[in-house]
Design a protein around this motif. Structure first.
Motif, PDB file in Angstrom:
ATOM      1  N   PRO A 168      34.771  39.892  38.883  1.00 35.11           N
ATOM      2  CA  PRO A 168      34.778  38.506  38.382  1.00 35.11           C
ATOM      3  C   PRO A 168      34.543  38.414  36.874  1.00 35.11           C
ATOM      4  O   PRO A 168      35.198  37.612  36.185  1.00 35.11           O
ATOM      5  CB  PRO A 168      33.633  37.846  39.163  1.00 35.11           C
ATOM      6  CG  PRO A 168      33.504  38.656  40.410  1.00 35.11           C
ATOM      7  CD  PRO A 168      33.805  40.056  39.981  1.00 35.11           C
ATOM      8  N   ILE A 169      33.623  39.240  36.364  1.00 35.93           N
ATOM      9  CA  ILE A 169      33.355  39.232  34.927  1.00 35.93           C
ATOM     10  C   ILE A 169      34.553  39.753  34.153  1.00 35.93           C
ATOM     11  O   ILE A 169      34.935  39.200  33.103  1.00 35.93           O
ATOM     12  CB  ILE A 169      32.099  40.073  34.609  1.00 35.93           C
ATOM     13  CG1 ILE A 169      30.876  39.462  35.289  1.00 35.93           C
ATOM     14  CG2 ILE A 169      31.885  40.192  33.107  1.00 35.93           C
ATOM     15  CD1 ILE A 169      29.616  40.278  35.145  1.00 35.93           C
ATOM     16  N   VAL A 170      35.177  40.816  34.657  1.00 38.06           N
ATOM     17  CA  VAL A 170      36.347  41.388  33.993  1.00 38.06           C
ATOM     18  C   VAL A 170      37.488  40.388  33.971  1.00 38.06           C
ATOM     19  O   VAL A 170      38.127  40.166  32.923  1.00 38.06           O
ATOM     20  CB  VAL A 170      36.780  42.692  34.708  1.00 38.06           C
ATOM     21  CG1 VAL A 170      38.090  43.209  34.116  1.00 38.06           C
ATOM     22  CG2 VAL A 170      35.700  43.760  34.584  1.00 38.06           C
ATOM     23  N   LEU A 171      37.765  39.760  35.120  1.00 33.97           N
ATOM     24  CA  LEU A 171      38.850  38.787  35.186  1.00 33.97           C
ATOM     25  C   LEU A 171      38.585  37.581  34.287  1.00 33.97           C
ATOM     26  O   LEU A 171      39.511  37.048  33.655  1.00 33.97           O
ATOM     27  CB  LEU A 171      39.044  38.325  36.631  1.00 33.97           C
ATOM     28  CG  LEU A 171      39.621  39.364  37.594  1.00 33.97           C
ATOM     29  CD1 LEU A 171      39.604  38.837  39.017  1.00 33.97           C
ATOM     30  CD2 LEU A 171      41.039  39.755  37.183  1.00 33.97           C
ATOM     31  N   TRP A 172      37.338  37.151  34.229  1.00 33.56           N
ATOM     32  CA  TRP A 172      36.994  36.019  33.366  1.00 33.56           C
ATOM     33  C   TRP A 172      37.251  36.348  31.899  1.00 33.56           C
ATOM     34  O   TRP A 172      37.807  35.523  31.154  1.00 33.56           O
ATOM     35  CB  TRP A 172      35.532  35.632  33.577  1.00 33.56           C
ATOM     36  CG  TRP A 172      35.004  34.647  32.574  1.00 33.56           C
ATOM     37  CD1 TRP A 172      34.129  34.885  31.551  1.00 33.56           C
ATOM     38  CD2 TRP A 172      35.342  33.254  32.480  1.00 33.56           C
ATOM     39  NE1 TRP A 172      33.891  33.742  30.838  1.00 33.56           N
ATOM     40  CE2 TRP A 172      34.632  32.717  31.381  1.00 33.56           C
ATOM     41  CE3 TRP A 172      36.170  32.414  33.209  1.00 33.56           C
ATOM     42  CZ2 TRP A 172      34.724  31.390  31.017  1.00 33.56           C
ATOM     43  CZ3 TRP A 172      36.270  31.080  32.833  1.00 33.56           C
ATOM     44  CH2 TRP A 172      35.545  30.579  31.754  1.00 33.56           C
ATOM     45  N   ASN A 173      36.875  37.552  31.470  1.00 37.35           N
ATOM     46  CA  ASN A 173      37.096  37.950  30.083  1.00 37.35           C
ATOM     47  C   ASN A 173      38.577  38.128  29.764  1.00 37.35           C
ATOM     48  O   ASN A 173      39.021  37.785  28.659  1.00 37.35           O
ATOM     49  CB  ASN A 173      36.337  39.249  29.782  1.00 37.35           C
ATOM     50  CG  ASN A 173      34.871  39.013  29.469  1.00 37.35           C
ATOM     51  OD1 ASN A 173      34.497  38.716  28.338  1.00 37.35           O
ATOM     52  ND2 ASN A 173      34.033  39.133  30.480  1.00 37.35           N
ATOM     53  N   VAL A 174      39.333  38.641  30.722  1.00 38.60           N
ATOM     54  CA  VAL A 174      40.783  38.744  30.525  1.00 38.60           C
ATOM     55  C   VAL A 174      41.385  37.353  30.376  1.00 38.60           C
ATOM     56  O   VAL A 174      42.212  37.104  29.487  1.00 38.60           O
ATOM     57  CB  VAL A 174      41.436  39.491  31.709  1.00 38.60           C
ATOM     58  CG1 VAL A 174      42.955  39.399  31.626  1.00 38.60           C
ATOM     59  CG2 VAL A 174      41.005  40.951  31.719  1.00 38.60           C
ATOM     60  N   TRP A 175      40.936  36.428  31.232  1.00 41.81           N
ATOM     61  CA  TRP A 175      41.446  35.068  31.182  1.00 41.81           C
ATOM     62  C   TRP A 175      41.105  34.388  29.859  1.00 41.81           C
ATOM     63  O   TRP A 175      41.957  33.741  29.242  1.00 41.81           O
ATOM     64  CB  TRP A 175      40.883  34.278  32.366  1.00 41.81           C
ATOM     65  CG  TRP A 175      41.217  32.813  32.328  1.00 41.81           C
ATOM     66  CD1 TRP A 175      40.377  31.771  32.095  1.00 41.81           C
ATOM     67  CD2 TRP A 175      42.512  32.235  32.526  1.00 41.81           C
ATOM     68  NE1 TRP A 175      41.050  30.570  32.135  1.00 41.81           N
ATOM     69  CE2 TRP A 175      42.364  30.827  32.402  1.00 41.81           C
ATOM     70  CE3 TRP A 175      43.771  32.755  32.800  1.00 41.81           C
ATOM     71  CZ2 TRP A 175      43.439  29.958  32.542  1.00 41.81           C
ATOM     72  CZ3 TRP A 175      44.840  31.877  32.932  1.00 41.81           C
ATOM     73  CH2 TRP A 175      44.662  30.508  32.812  1.00 41.81           C
TER      74      TRP A 175
ATOM     75  N   ALA B  94      44.189  32.751  40.968  1.00 40.43           N
ATOM     76  CA  ALA B  94      43.281  32.461  42.081  1.00 40.43           C
ATOM     77  C   ALA B  94      43.871  32.914  43.410  1.00 40.43           C
ATOM     78  O   ALA B  94      43.177  33.521  44.242  1.00 40.43           O
ATOM     79  CB  ALA B  94      42.981  30.965  42.121  1.00 40.43           C
ATOM     80  N   SER B  95      45.162  32.653  43.614  1.00 41.52           N
ATOM     81  CA  SER B  95      45.825  33.072  44.858  1.00 41.52           C
ATOM     82  C   SER B  95      45.892  34.582  44.967  1.00 41.52           C
ATOM     83  O   SER B  95      45.704  35.146  46.050  1.00 41.52           O
ATOM     84  CB  SER B  95      47.240  32.485  44.925  1.00 41.52           C
ATOM     85  OG  SER B  95      47.207  31.082  44.882  1.00 41.52           O
ATOM     86  N   SER B  96      46.135  35.243  43.849  1.00 36.43           N
ATOM     87  CA  SER B  96      46.217  36.701  43.850  1.00 36.43           C
ATOM     88  C   SER B  96      44.890  37.334  44.253  1.00 36.43           C
ATOM     89  O   SER B  96      44.843  38.250  45.071  1.00 36.43           O
ATOM     90  CB  SER B  96      46.637  37.201  42.461  1.00 36.43           C
ATOM     91  OG  SER B  96      46.687  38.610  42.433  1.00 36.43           O
ATOM     92  N   VAL B  97      43.801  36.814  43.680  1.00 38.20           N
ATOM     93  CA  VAL B  97      42.469  37.342  44.008  1.00 38.20           C
ATOM     94  C   VAL B  97      42.137  37.079  45.475  1.00 38.20           C
ATOM     95  O   VAL B  97      41.645  37.958  46.197  1.00 38.20           O
ATOM     96  CB  VAL B  97      41.401  36.721  43.089  1.00 38.20           C
ATOM     97  CG1 VAL B  97      39.996  37.121  43.541  1.00 38.20           C
ATOM     98  CG2 VAL B  97      41.629  37.147  41.640  1.00 38.20           C
TER      99      VAL B  97
END
Length: 237
Positions: A84-91, A111-114
């Motif tokens: 979640p932290i990694v995806l948030w920083n990428v976003w 969101a659908s992918s996750v």
């Protein structure tokens, strides 16, 4: 330079998050290993060839293996727990470069992918015991089946990854529909060919190569295929 500095900072945050979560995973190794061994125990408790031989007992072939297994599990846990932290920083890094329309589509896609990847791992978890039972029983009573801890953890990880990737199928189809690469009419026309392709894909990507995993991967993918056609019709309106 400001953009590169931000990239560096976000990479460092992601590495720190993965590292911290991996340390937690290293500490919680006994509980995680006990949980991961659950499907193996369920698969072997009713098999005749496992009454005497402990098929559910994982082994190692050298003194370094236990440490490497613990390190592998800690790494997997670190990547999963910190995602979640990694995806948030990428976003947060890519958001300034997106238009308002691209952001509108990006949020539901991500969101659908996750969510679909998580659903795939859940299906893989419930498939695992049946897959192991088939693989152990198929050789007959004359084969004493034992697995190294490293190969078992690798199999579990590949099962999660394989099912998680296969459950991204509707994301790919909807994306192709949105950009106009395919149409719902084309998908309906080649429905039979697509089903055959889905079965072949599932047979190739399934790590355990057993019929349970094959069909439990292929059937959801076929359902996703039909749902994608419906979504494509809705988007056309």
């Amino acid at each position: 330079m400001e953009h590169l500095t931000e990239l560096r900072n976000r990479i460092l945050v992601c590495i720190g998050a993965v590292g911290f979560a991996a340390i937690v995973g290293f500490i919680l190794y006994p509980q995680i290993m006990s949980w991961l061994s659950g499907p193996l125990h369920d698969a072997t408790k009713n098999l005749s060839q496992c009454k005497i031989a402990r098929c559910d007992k994982l082994i190692t072939t050298d003194y370094l293996s236990p440490f490497l297994v613990r390190l592998k599990i800690a790494t997997y846990f670190g990547i999963l727990a910190s995602s979640p932290i990694v995806l948030w920083n990428v976003w947060r890094f890519i958001t300034p470069g997106l238009t308002s329309k691209e952001r509108k589509y990006a949020v539901p896609f991500v969101a659908s992918s996750v969510a679909l990847f998580g659903a795939g791992t859940v299906v893989a978890w419930f498939t695992l015991s049946k897959a192991l039972q088939f693989l152990i029983a198929i050789g007959g009573d004359k084969i004493d089946v034992k697995s190294t801890a490293n190969s078992y953890i690798t199999l579990v990880g590949l099962m999660f990854l394989g099912f998680g990737i296969s459950f991204q199928f509707p994301i790919l189809l909807v994306f192709l529909l949105l950009v106009g690469a395919v149409t719902t009419a084309t998908l309906r026309k080649y429905r039979r060919h697509s089903i055959v392709g889905i079965v072949i894909f599932a047979a190739v990507i399934t790590p355990s190569q057993d019929p349970y995993s094959l069909f439990l991967m292929a059937i959801p993918m076929w359902i996703f295929f039909e749902i994608s056609i419906v979504i494509g019709r809705v988007l056309k309106r």
